[in-house]
Scaffold this motif. Sequence first.
Motif, PDB file in Angstrom:
ATOM      1  N   GLN A 173       0.876  -1.164   0.000  1.00  0.00           N
ATOM      2  CA  GLN A 173       0.000   0.000   0.000  1.00  0.00           C
ATOM      3  C   GLN A 173       0.914   1.215   0.000  1.00  0.00           C
ATOM      4  OE1 GLN A 173      -2.685   0.292   3.297  1.00  0.00           O
ATOM      5  NE2 GLN A 173      -3.561   2.226   2.611  1.00  0.00           N
ATOM      6  N   LEU A 174       0.772   2.059  -1.008  1.00  0.00           N
ATOM      7  CA  LEU A 174       1.670   3.194  -1.196  1.00  0.00           C
ATOM      8  C   LEU A 174       1.008   4.484  -0.722  1.00  0.00           C
ATOM      9  CD1 LEU A 174       4.397   4.143  -2.420  1.00  0.00           C
ATOM     10  CD2 LEU A 174       3.184   4.485  -4.582  1.00  0.00           C
ATOM     11  N   THR A 175       1.709   5.205   0.166  1.00  0.00           N
ATOM     12  CA  THR A 175       1.215   6.475   0.688  1.00  0.00           C
ATOM     13  C   THR A 175       2.258   7.550   0.421  1.00  0.00           C
ATOM     14  OG1 THR A 175       0.015   5.367   2.466  1.00  0.00           O
ATOM     15  CG2 THR A 175       0.403   7.711   2.738  1.00  0.00           C
ATOM     16  N   THR A 176       1.808   8.730   0.014  1.00  0.00           N
ATOM     17  CA  THR A 176       2.735   9.829  -0.230  1.00  0.00           C
ATOM     18  C   THR A 176       2.838  10.721   1.000  1.00  0.00           C
ATOM     19  OG1 THR A 176       0.991  11.200  -1.211  1.00  0.00           O
ATOM     20  CG2 THR A 176       2.278   9.824  -2.705  1.00  0.00           C
ATOM     21  N   ARG A 177       4.054  11.174   1.256  1.00  0.00           N
ATOM     22  CA  ARG A 177       4.347  12.043   2.393  1.00  0.00           C
ATOM     23  C   ARG A 177       5.327  13.131   1.956  1.00  0.00           C
ATOM     24  NH1 ARG A 177       4.156   8.624   7.176  1.00  0.00           N
ATOM     25  NH2 ARG A 177       2.215   7.427   6.995  1.00  0.00           N
ATOM     26  N   ASP A 178       5.384  14.228   2.719  1.00  0.00           N
ATOM     27  CA  ASP A 178       6.489  15.159   2.561  1.00  0.00           C
ATOM     28  C   ASP A 178       7.772  14.419   2.915  1.00  0.00           C
ATOM     29  OD1 ASP A 178       5.065  17.403   1.768  1.00  0.00           O
ATOM     30  OD2 ASP A 178       4.682  18.042   3.828  1.00  0.00           O
ATOM     31  N   PHE A 179       8.861  14.724   2.210  1.00  0.00           N
ATOM     32  CA  PHE A 179      10.108  13.996   2.427  1.00  0.00           C
ATOM     33  C   PHE A 179      10.544  14.038   3.891  1.00  0.00           C
ATOM     34  CE2 PHE A 179      14.729  13.525   2.498  1.00  0.00           C
ATOM     35  CZ  PHE A 179      14.880  12.371   1.748  1.00  0.00           C
ATOM     36  N   ASN A 180      10.350  15.166   4.529  1.00  0.00           N
ATOM     37  CA  ASN A 180      10.798  15.333   5.908  1.00  0.00           C
ATOM     38  C   ASN A 180      10.051  14.432   6.889  1.00  0.00           C
ATOM     39  OD1 ASN A 180      12.882  16.800   7.125  1.00  0.00           O
ATOM     40  ND2 ASN A 180      11.429  18.124   8.187  1.00  0.00           N
ATOM     41  N   ASP A 181       8.918  13.861   6.461  1.00  0.00           N
ATOM     42  CA  ASP A 181       8.125  12.993   7.330  1.00  0.00           C
ATOM     43  C   ASP A 181       8.401  11.507   7.114  1.00  0.00           C
ATOM     44  OD1 ASP A 181       6.833  15.191   8.446  1.00  0.00           O
ATOM     45  OD2 ASP A 181       5.262  15.181   6.917  1.00  0.00           O
ATOM     46  N   ILE A 206      13.943  21.102   2.173  1.00  0.00           N
ATOM     47  CA  ILE A 206      14.047  20.903   3.612  1.00  0.00           C
ATOM     48  C   ILE A 206      14.276  19.423   3.929  1.00  0.00           C
ATOM     49  CG2 ILE A 206      11.540  20.631   3.935  1.00  0.00           C
ATOM     50  CD1 ILE A 206      11.918  22.147   6.608  1.00  0.00           C
ATOM     51  N   GLY A 207      15.233  19.156   4.817  1.00  0.00           N
ATOM     52  CA  GLY A 207      15.539  17.791   5.213  1.00  0.00           C
ATOM     53  C   GLY A 207      16.456  17.043   4.275  1.00  0.00           C
ATOM     54  N   SER A 208      16.870  17.690   3.166  1.00  0.00           N
ATOM     55  CA  SER A 208      17.706  17.012   2.176  1.00  0.00           C
ATOM     56  C   SER A 208      19.181  17.176   2.495  1.00  0.00           C
ATOM     57  CB  SER A 208      17.420  17.565   0.776  1.00  0.00           C
ATOM     58  OG  SER A 208      17.910  18.896   0.663  1.00  0.00           O
ATOM     59  N   THR A 209      20.009  16.322   1.888  1.00  0.00           N
ATOM     60  CA  THR A 209      21.453  16.443   2.058  1.00  0.00           C
ATOM     61  C   THR A 209      21.970  17.716   1.375  1.00  0.00           C
ATOM     62  OG1 THR A 209      21.752  15.007   0.126  1.00  0.00           O
ATOM     63  CG2 THR A 209      21.861  13.971   2.292  1.00  0.00           C
ATOM     64  N   GLY A 210      21.264  18.189   0.354  1.00  0.00           N
ATOM     65  CA  GLY A 210      21.665  19.435  -0.297  1.00  0.00           C
ATOM     66  C   GLY A 210      21.571  20.619   0.643  1.00  0.00           C
ATOM     67  N   TYR A 211      20.515  20.637   1.445  1.00  0.00           N
ATOM     68  CA  TYR A 211      20.347  21.711   2.428  1.00  0.00           C
ATOM     69  C   TYR A 211      21.472  21.663   3.461  1.00  0.00           C
ATOM     70  CZ  TYR A 211      18.146  24.539   6.098  1.00  0.00           C
ATOM     71  OH  TYR A 211      17.888  25.495   7.052  1.00  0.00           O
ATOM     72  N   ASP A 212      21.755  20.476   3.973  1.00  0.00           N
ATOM     73  CA  ASP A 212      22.836  20.327   4.956  1.00  0.00           C
ATOM     74  C   ASP A 212      24.188  20.703   4.345  1.00  0.00           C
ATOM     75  OD1 ASP A 212      20.972  19.413   6.786  1.00  0.00           O
ATOM     76  OD2 ASP A 212      21.354  17.297   6.342  1.00  0.00           O
ATOM     77  N   PHE A 213      24.391  20.328   3.088  1.00  0.00           N
ATOM     78  CA  PHE A 213      25.651  20.619   2.398  1.00  0.00           C
ATOM     79  C   PHE A 213      25.879  22.125   2.279  1.00  0.00           C
ATOM     80  CE2 PHE A 213      27.724  21.425  -1.793  1.00  0.00           C
ATOM     81  CZ  PHE A 213      28.981  20.911  -1.505  1.00  0.00           C
ATOM     82  N   LEU A 214      24.838  22.861   1.943  1.00  0.00           N
ATOM     83  CA  LEU A 214      24.976  24.314   1.818  1.00  0.00           C
ATOM     84  C   LEU A 214      25.311  24.960   3.159  1.00  0.00           C
ATOM     85  CD1 LEU A 214      21.978  25.070  -0.571  1.00  0.00           C
ATOM     86  CD2 LEU A 214      24.406  25.355  -1.104  1.00  0.00           C
ATOM     87  N   LEU A 215      24.644  24.523   4.211  1.00  0.00           N
ATOM     88  CA  LEU A 215      24.887  25.121   5.526  1.00  0.00           C
ATOM     89  C   LEU A 215      26.305  24.849   6.012  1.00  0.00           C
ATOM     90  CD1 LEU A 215      21.566  24.459   7.499  1.00  0.00           C
ATOM     91  CD2 LEU A 215      22.209  26.425   6.090  1.00  0.00           C
ATOM     92  N   SER A 216      26.843  23.683   5.663  1.00  0.00           N
ATOM     93  CA  SER A 216      28.177  23.326   6.143  1.00  0.00           C
ATOM     94  C   SER A 216      29.293  23.803   5.216  1.00  0.00           C
ATOM     95  CB  SER A 216      28.283  21.806   6.312  1.00  0.00           C
ATOM     96  OG  SER A 216      28.122  21.141   5.074  1.00  0.00           O
ATOM     97  N   SER A 217      28.979  24.121   3.958  1.00  0.00           N
ATOM     98  CA  SER A 217      30.018  24.429   2.976  1.00  0.00           C
ATOM     99  C   SER A 217      30.182  25.914   2.669  1.00  0.00           C
ATOM    100  CB  SER A 217      29.737  23.684   1.667  1.00  0.00           C
ATOM    101  OG  SER A 217      29.689  22.294   1.878  1.00  0.00           O
ATOM    102  N   LEU A 218      29.109  26.692   2.808  1.00  0.00           N
ATOM    103  CA  LEU A 218      29.180  28.106   2.472  1.00  0.00           C
ATOM    104  C   LEU A 218      29.642  28.932   3.663  1.00  0.00           C
ATOM    105  CD1 LEU A 218      25.876  28.609   0.420  1.00  0.00           C
ATOM    106  CD2 LEU A 218      28.198  28.200  -0.442  1.00  0.00           C
ATOM    107  N   ASN A 219      30.542  29.876   3.416  1.00  0.00           N
ATOM    108  CA  ASN A 219      30.961  30.788   4.479  1.00  0.00           C
ATOM    109  C   ASN A 219      29.814  31.698   4.897  1.00  0.00           C
ATOM    110  OD1 ASN A 219      33.624  29.808   4.457  1.00  0.00           O
ATOM    111  ND2 ASN A 219      34.151  31.150   2.735  1.00  0.00           N
TER     112      ASN A 219
END
Length: 256
Positions: free
Chosen positions: A67-75, A139-152
């Motif tokens: 049974q397939l249910t769709t959710r926001d990725f962060n959930d 939100i909740g993606s590795t791209g978001y985390d990457f930007l926060l940790s990589s940009l001055n």
Amino acid sequence: MSKQWLRTVVAVSFFATAGNVNADTLHVVTDPSFVPFEMMDPDSGQMTGFDIDILTEIASRAGFDYQLTTRDFNDIIPSLQAGTADLAIAGITITGERQAIIDFSQPYYDSGLRILVRKDDDQIAGLEDLNGLRVGAKIGSTGYDFLLSSLNDHSGVAAYPGSADMYNALISDTVDAVVFDAPSVGFFARNQGKGQVKTVGPLYQSQQYGIAFKKDSEWVDRVNAALEEIRNDGTYQAVYEKWFDSLPDGQQTVNR
């Protein structure tokens, strides 16, 4: 560009049968906004995409209905932790932090992060050019985390609930760039965003996607065996080439 095609849809359930008599029915969750891995087909009203095709093949071979249910990725990960979902497939990057709280299959897709900008933008060529700019991420993606940790200077980084929101923000000049998973960015640039956006810079952060399970799931080994089977019999390659270009060297190998 069709906004209907890109819209984010949540809390929608579908039932799929893998053709197994008396098979277990697993509750599977996905994020419908990660084009072309999973998305809602506006014509049929059904979920479609690379991940959905892989899920169908895996279910048939591993012996379960779903049974397939769709959710926001962060959930998605919290739903696995809470036991309200058995399995998740949504282009989920395997990380050490996530492996501490949920289980993963072997990797089934090699990925990374790409930068997407408007077609007429010649000022952004790589990550270093994003400092202080308005940059969209999911939100909740590795791209978001990457930007926060990589940009001055990451003061301009904005989190969006879905990829459609990010892409629309870029086209409407709300953000200067988007950083997200390479296959989604590339698919958007070649399709809905054609002539309006382009990718720049190298592939950042080598990543691998895995099928996610609640901790100590009995289905991990069965799904891994099914993944090996579809790679060996050519099914994986056929599904890959349906949604992307030709299969990259090495990605057809099971143990990567």
